[in-house]
Design a protein around this motif. Structure first.
Motif, PDB file in Angstrom:
ATOM      1  N   LYS A   1       0.825  -1.199   0.000  1.00 17.57           N
ATOM      2  CA  LYS A   1       0.000   0.000   0.000  1.00 17.57           C
ATOM      3  C   LYS A   1       0.865   1.255   0.000  1.00 17.57           C
ATOM      4  O   LYS A   1       0.613   2.213  -0.739  1.00 17.57           O
ATOM      5  CB  LYS A   1      -0.918  -0.021   1.225  1.00 17.57           C
TER       6      LYS A   1
ATOM      7  N   LEU B   1       2.297   1.660  -3.376  1.00 21.23           N
ATOM      8  CA  LEU B   1       1.311   2.171  -4.328  1.00 21.23           C
ATOM      9  C   LEU B   1       1.132   3.678  -4.165  1.00 21.23           C
ATOM     10  O   LEU B   1       1.070   4.422  -5.156  1.00 21.23           O
ATOM     11  CB  LEU B   1      -0.014   1.435  -4.126  1.00 21.23           C
ATOM     12  N   GLU B   2       1.049   4.130  -2.929  1.00 24.91           N
ATOM     13  CA  GLU B   2       0.904   5.570  -2.690  1.00 24.91           C
ATOM     14  C   GLU B   2       2.115   6.331  -3.206  1.00 24.91           C
ATOM     15  O   GLU B   2       1.985   7.422  -3.778  1.00 24.91           O
ATOM     16  CB  GLU B   2       0.710   5.817  -1.191  1.00 24.91           C
TER      17      GLU B   2
ATOM     18  N   GLU C   1       1.810   6.502  -6.902  1.00 24.66           N
ATOM     19  CA  GLU C   1       0.774   7.451  -7.337  1.00 24.66           C
ATOM     20  C   GLU C   1       1.244   8.893  -7.239  1.00 24.66           C
ATOM     21  O   GLU C   1       0.796   9.759  -8.007  1.00 24.66           O
ATOM     22  CB  GLU C   1      -0.480   7.247  -6.492  1.00 24.66           C
ATOM     23  N   ARG C   2       2.122   9.170  -6.266  1.00 23.04           N
ATOM     24  CA  ARG C   2       2.664  10.537  -6.130  1.00 23.04           C
ATOM     25  C   ARG C   2       3.775  10.823  -7.135  1.00 23.04           C
ATOM     26  O   ARG C   2       4.271  11.940  -7.214  1.00 23.04           O
ATOM     27  CB  ARG C   2       3.200  10.728  -4.709  1.00 23.04           C
ATOM     28  N   SER C   3       4.168   9.843  -7.883  1.00 23.42           N
ATOM     29  CA  SER C   3       5.267  10.011  -8.824  1.00 23.42           C
ATOM     30  C   SER C   3       4.852  10.934  -9.970  1.00 23.42           C
ATOM     31  O   SER C   3       3.675  11.057 -10.317  1.00 23.42           O
ATOM     32  CB  SER C   3       5.688   8.651  -9.359  1.00 23.42           C
TER      33      SER C   3
ATOM     34  N   PHE D   1       2.503   9.836 -13.091  1.00 21.71           N
ATOM     35  CA  PHE D   1       1.051   9.935 -13.119  1.00 21.71           C
ATOM     36  C   PHE D   1       0.599  11.396 -13.180  1.00 21.71           C
ATOM     37  O   PHE D   1      -0.494  11.694 -13.649  1.00 21.71           O
ATOM     38  CB  PHE D   1       0.459   9.252 -11.875  1.00 21.71           C
ATOM     39  N   ARG D   2       1.418  12.316 -12.662  1.00 27.27           N
ATOM     40  CA  ARG D   2       1.064  13.736 -12.731  1.00 27.27           C
ATOM     41  C   ARG D   2       1.360  14.337 -14.090  1.00 27.27           C
ATOM     42  O   ARG D   2       0.642  15.204 -14.577  1.00 27.27           O
ATOM     43  CB  ARG D   2       1.810  14.501 -11.625  1.00 27.27           C
TER      44      ARG D   2
END
Length: 447
Positions: free
Chosen positions: A292, A295-296, A299-301, A304-305
């Motif tokens: 988890k 994954l977080e 996602e902050r990478s 993805f932004r």
């Protein structure tokens, strides 16, 4: 004069050296009766005597050898001993240092035991590599022992206390007497043939060496060796070691110990399962937390932004590679054009039209020369033929006959000498314009 005399020490050392160097004293087999034995010296060296009706000898048995005995020596007991004879220098007495001792009367059994043990060991029957491991959670256990007695009760009590779900199958067996060995071997084979038992326990209580002897019989050893089911042997007390114990996959000191080796403690296993469950739960929880968190973090990478940044570098590389490809193609085309022009010039220089015209004129000249040569050859051949004809005419027999010559034949054979003719022979005379027949009336021979 005093040099001829020995001291007591010198004489004693000399006699001791004689004993130590004598090969017959290195290993002596004696039978006798124990005398002056002190039962209170159990944990130290033993000093006593051996005697018969006419003589007595001092005996010493060191603690390391004494504790290996499988019986308790008693005053007046007849024994068989093996040892070496030497002299104790301090007292000057000779004595036997015993390495092995057994009660007299069962010495033959001990000898048979040692011989069988040595032979079976040489065959590899006792090798650890042949032994099977015990299943951890057996369902059915076969017990080969007497129907009555404390052995089966101890096994049942221990198994029910530790792992009550196991089913015990008793094979009532004779464990003492002349028929015991056959009964033990037959029940081992019968239990193994069922193919539904996880472990076999071969057991009996303590007893004398003679009482335990059936478990040293080769028929029992071979049955244990051939069994596909793992075998636990528990025969006699902990100090007793039978050939069945050595052959079995596992040896237990007592029947209770055999049952403990065969089954685990159910409560302990349930605790272990619960502990494993807790550890498994914690492990999965830690893994889920770690995944988890990962994954977080992903996602902050920036991927993805700003996903376009993934292919910016690739796009730039594609542009550079495209420019490089165009430049390489241009250079390649230029080289090919240069090669094409060079080949065109070489082709023009090698125009075959002029060569063909030149070859045609050469062929016409060669044809004319060939015709002239053929004509000359024919003329020369005609002249040679005419010459040969004339020569043949000059040599022709007809020409010769025309000049008045003739030849004679007899029986179609040309006659060359008068030796071939006789008076009254019929001959044929050939002339240029014909022939005639004549008869020989006279023959004249020239000298």
């Amino acid at each position: 004069m005093n040099e001829q005399y020995l001291t007591i020490s010198q004489l004693t050392k000399y006699v001791k050296r004689k004993f130590d160097n004598d090969p017959y004293m290195e290993r002596v087999f004696l039978t006798g009766e124990i005398s002056n034995f002190n039962r209170n010296r159990k944990n130290s060296h033993q000093y006593f005597s051996l005697k018969d009706e006419q003589a007595k000898i001092s005996a010493v048995m060191f603690y390391g050898d004494f504790k290996k005995l499988k019986f308790q020596p008693e005053e007046g007991m007849s024994v068989l001993v093996i040892g070496r004879v030497s002299v104790y220098e301090r007292t000057g007495s000779y004595q036997i240092y015993i390495e092995h001792m057994e009660p007299d009367g069962i010495g033959a059994l001990y000898q048979a035991y040692e011989e069988s043990k040595k032979r079976l060991s040489a065959e590899g029957v006792f090798d650890q590599s042949r032994k099977q491991s015990l299943p951890r959670f057996p369902k059915r256990i076969g017990v080969i022992t007497s129907r009555s007695g404390a052995v089966i009760r101890d096994i049942i009590t221990t198994v029910n206390r530790r792992f009550p779900s196991v089913q015990l199958v008793l094979f009532p067996t004779l464990v003492q007497g002349e028929k015991a060995a056959g009964s033990i071997a037959e029940n081992i084979q019968a239990a193994d043939a069922k193919n539904n038992l996880d472990i076999l326990i071969v057991a009996r209580g303590g007893g004398s060496f003679e009482d335990l002897w059936p478990f040293n019989e080769e028929v029992v050893v071979r049955a244990i060796e051939a069994a596909n089911t793992p075998v636990i042997s528990s025969v006699g007390h902990e100090t007793d070691t039978t050939l069945s114990d050595l052959t079995a996959d596992v040896r237990a000191a007592t029947p209770t110990a055999a049952a403990e080796l065969a089954v685990p403690v159910l409560s302990d296993e349930l605790i272990k399962i619960e502990q494993q469950e807790h550890r498994l739960f914690r492990s999965y929880k830690n893994q889920i937390s770690a995944l988890k968190e990962r994954l977080e973090r992903i996602e902050r990478s920036y991927i993805f932004r700003q996903p376009q940044r993934l292919y910016e570098g690739y796009s730039q590389n594609v542009d550079q590679l495209q420019q490089q490809l165009i430049q390489v193609m241009k250079e390649k085309i230029l080289l090919l054009n240069q090669d094409s022009n060079l080949l065109t010039q070489r082709l023009k220089a090698l125009d075959p039209t002029q060569s063909i015209e030149l070859y045609k004129r050469n062929v016409e000249q060669l044809e004319k020369q060939l015709l002239r040569a053929q004509k000359q050859i024919v003329q020369q051949s005609d002249k040679q033929l005419t010459y040969y004809i004339q020569s043949l005419e000059h040599l022709s027999p007809l020409k010769i006959l025309g000049r008045g010559y003739s030849y004679v034949r007899k029986d179609n054979q040309v006659i060359k000498t008068t030796k071939s003719l006789s008076v009254s022979d019929k001959i044929s005379v050939q002339m240029s314009e014909g022939s005639f027949t004549a008869e020989i009336t006279d023959i004249e021979k020239e000298n």
